[in-house]
Design a protein around this motif. Structure first.
Motif, PDB file in Angstrom:
ATOM      1  N   MET A   1      -2.155  -5.813  -1.944  1.00  0.00           N
ATOM      2  CA  MET A   1      -1.362  -5.570  -3.128  1.00  0.00           C
ATOM      3  C   MET A   1      -0.979  -6.876  -3.807  1.00  0.00           C
ATOM      4  N   GLY A   2      -1.429  -7.965  -3.234  1.00  0.00           N
ATOM      5  CA  GLY A   2      -1.170  -9.245  -3.851  1.00  0.00           C
ATOM      6  C   GLY A   2       0.152  -9.873  -3.464  1.00  0.00           C
ATOM      7  N   LEU A   3       0.908  -9.251  -2.583  1.00  0.00           N
ATOM      8  CA  LEU A   3       2.175  -9.820  -2.137  1.00  0.00           C
ATOM      9  C   LEU A   3       1.990 -10.472  -0.778  1.00  0.00           C
ATOM     10  N   SER A   4       2.520 -11.657  -0.640  1.00  0.00           N
ATOM     11  CA  SER A   4       2.504 -12.332   0.658  1.00  0.00           C
ATOM     12  C   SER A   4       3.933 -12.382   1.167  1.00  0.00           C
ATOM     13  N   PHE A   5       4.163 -11.852   2.352  1.00  0.00           N
ATOM     14  CA  PHE A   5       5.507 -11.786   2.912  1.00  0.00           C
ATOM     15  C   PHE A   5       5.682 -12.808   4.016  1.00  0.00           C
ATOM     16  N   ALA A  55      -7.531  -0.849   4.142  1.00  0.00           N
ATOM     17  CA  ALA A  55      -8.180  -1.611   5.217  1.00  0.00           C
ATOM     18  C   ALA A  55      -7.254  -2.707   5.734  1.00  0.00           C
ATOM     19  N   ALA A  56      -6.571  -3.402   4.824  1.00  0.00           N
ATOM     20  CA  ALA A  56      -5.632  -4.449   5.237  1.00  0.00           C
ATOM     21  C   ALA A  56      -4.457  -3.860   6.005  1.00  0.00           C
ATOM     22  N   LEU A  57      -3.966  -2.710   5.577  1.00  0.00           N
ATOM     23  CA  LEU A  57      -2.847  -2.065   6.270  1.00  0.00           C
ATOM     24  C   LEU A  57      -3.267  -1.556   7.648  1.00  0.00           C
ATOM     25  N   LEU A  58      -4.495  -1.082   7.767  1.00  0.00           N
ATOM     26  CA  LEU A  58      -4.985  -0.624   9.072  1.00  0.00           C
ATOM     27  C   LEU A  58      -5.080  -1.783  10.058  1.00  0.00           C
ATOM     28  N   GLU A  59      -5.409  -2.976   9.563  1.00  0.00           N
ATOM     29  CA  GLU A  59      -5.423  -4.156  10.431  1.00  0.00           C
ATOM     30  C   GLU A  59      -4.024  -4.453  10.977  1.00  0.00           C
ATOM     31  N   ALA A  60      -2.990  -4.071  10.218  1.00  0.00           N
ATOM     32  CA  ALA A  60      -1.598  -4.253  10.653  1.00  0.00           C
ATOM     33  C   ALA A  60      -1.106  -3.023  11.419  1.00  0.00           C
ATOM     34  N   GLU A  61      -2.036  -2.155  11.807  1.00  0.00           N
ATOM     35  CA  GLU A  61      -1.769  -0.956  12.602  1.00  0.00           C
ATOM     36  C   GLU A  61      -0.950   0.105  11.877  1.00  0.00           C
ATOM     37  N   ALA A  62      -1.146   0.216  10.564  1.00  0.00           N
ATOM     38  CA  ALA A  62      -0.510   1.289   9.805  1.00  0.00           C
ATOM     39  C   ALA A  62      -1.121   2.628  10.204  1.00  0.00           C
ATOM     40  N   VAL A  63      -0.370   3.686   9.983  1.00  0.00           N
ATOM     41  CA  VAL A  63      -0.828   5.040  10.290  1.00  0.00           C
ATOM     42  C   VAL A  63      -1.142   5.757   8.976  1.00  0.00           C
ATOM     43  N   ILE A  64      -2.329   6.337   8.889  1.00  0.00           N
ATOM     44  CA  ILE A  64      -2.733   7.062   7.684  1.00  0.00           C
ATOM     45  C   ILE A  64      -2.149   8.469   7.716  1.00  0.00           C
ATOM     46  N   LEU A  65      -1.441   8.844   6.645  1.00  0.00           N
ATOM     47  CA  LEU A  65      -0.941  10.213   6.502  1.00  0.00           C
ATOM     48  C   LEU A  65      -1.870  11.041   5.621  1.00  0.00           C
ATOM     49  N   SER A  66      -2.509  10.385   4.647  1.00  0.00           N
ATOM     50  CA  SER A  66      -3.438  11.054   3.747  1.00  0.00           C
ATOM     51  C   SER A  66      -4.578  10.089   3.454  1.00  0.00           C
ATOM     52  N   LYS A  67      -5.787  10.468   3.851  1.00  0.00           N
ATOM     53  CA  LYS A  67      -6.957   9.597   3.666  1.00  0.00           C
ATOM     54  C   LYS A  67      -7.223   9.370   2.180  1.00  0.00           C
ATOM     55  N   PRO A  68      -7.891   8.263   1.828  1.00  0.00           N
ATOM     56  CA  PRO A  68      -8.211   8.007   0.424  1.00  0.00           C
ATOM     57  C   PRO A  68      -9.017   9.152  -0.179  1.00  0.00           C
TER      58      PRO A  68
END
Length: 95
Positions: A1-5, A55-68
């Motif tokens: 998303m272009g944000l670096s935290f 894909a970036a969120l999945l690398e951070a172990e996010a959980v998908i609630l609704s696939k693209p």
């Protein structure tokens, strides 16, 4: 998303994540254990590419609630944040 935290804290305040760009500051604080946390709120972000953001969120172990999937609003997906809230990602079909 272009944000670096980066992790940050103000004085003796809680450690949280912050992103700053072009005079805009976005901070994400953890819930305190005695706070009533709702999971009935959904935050959404418009992104350039839903699949790449996911894909970036999945690398951070996010959980998908609704696939693209494509919808009338554009390509969208929903993931769960680390406190259980739904976060919607949409790539608009409009220029």
């Amino acid at each position: 998303m272009g944000l670096s935290f980066v992790k940050h804290a103000h004085g003796a305040g809680p450690e949280h994540y912050t992103s700053e760009a072009n005079g805009f500051v976005f901070e994400i604080y953890p819930a305190r254990s005695n706070d009533a946390v709702t999971r009935h709120v959904r935050i959404g972000f418009e992104v350039d590419n839903v699949d790449a953001a996911l894909a970036a969120l999945l690398e951070a172990e996010a959980v998908i609630l609704s696939k693209p999937a494509d919808s009338q609003w554009g390509r969208r997906a929903v993931v769960k944040d680390f406190e259980g809230r739904a976060v919607e990602l949409v790539a608009s079909v409009y220029p």
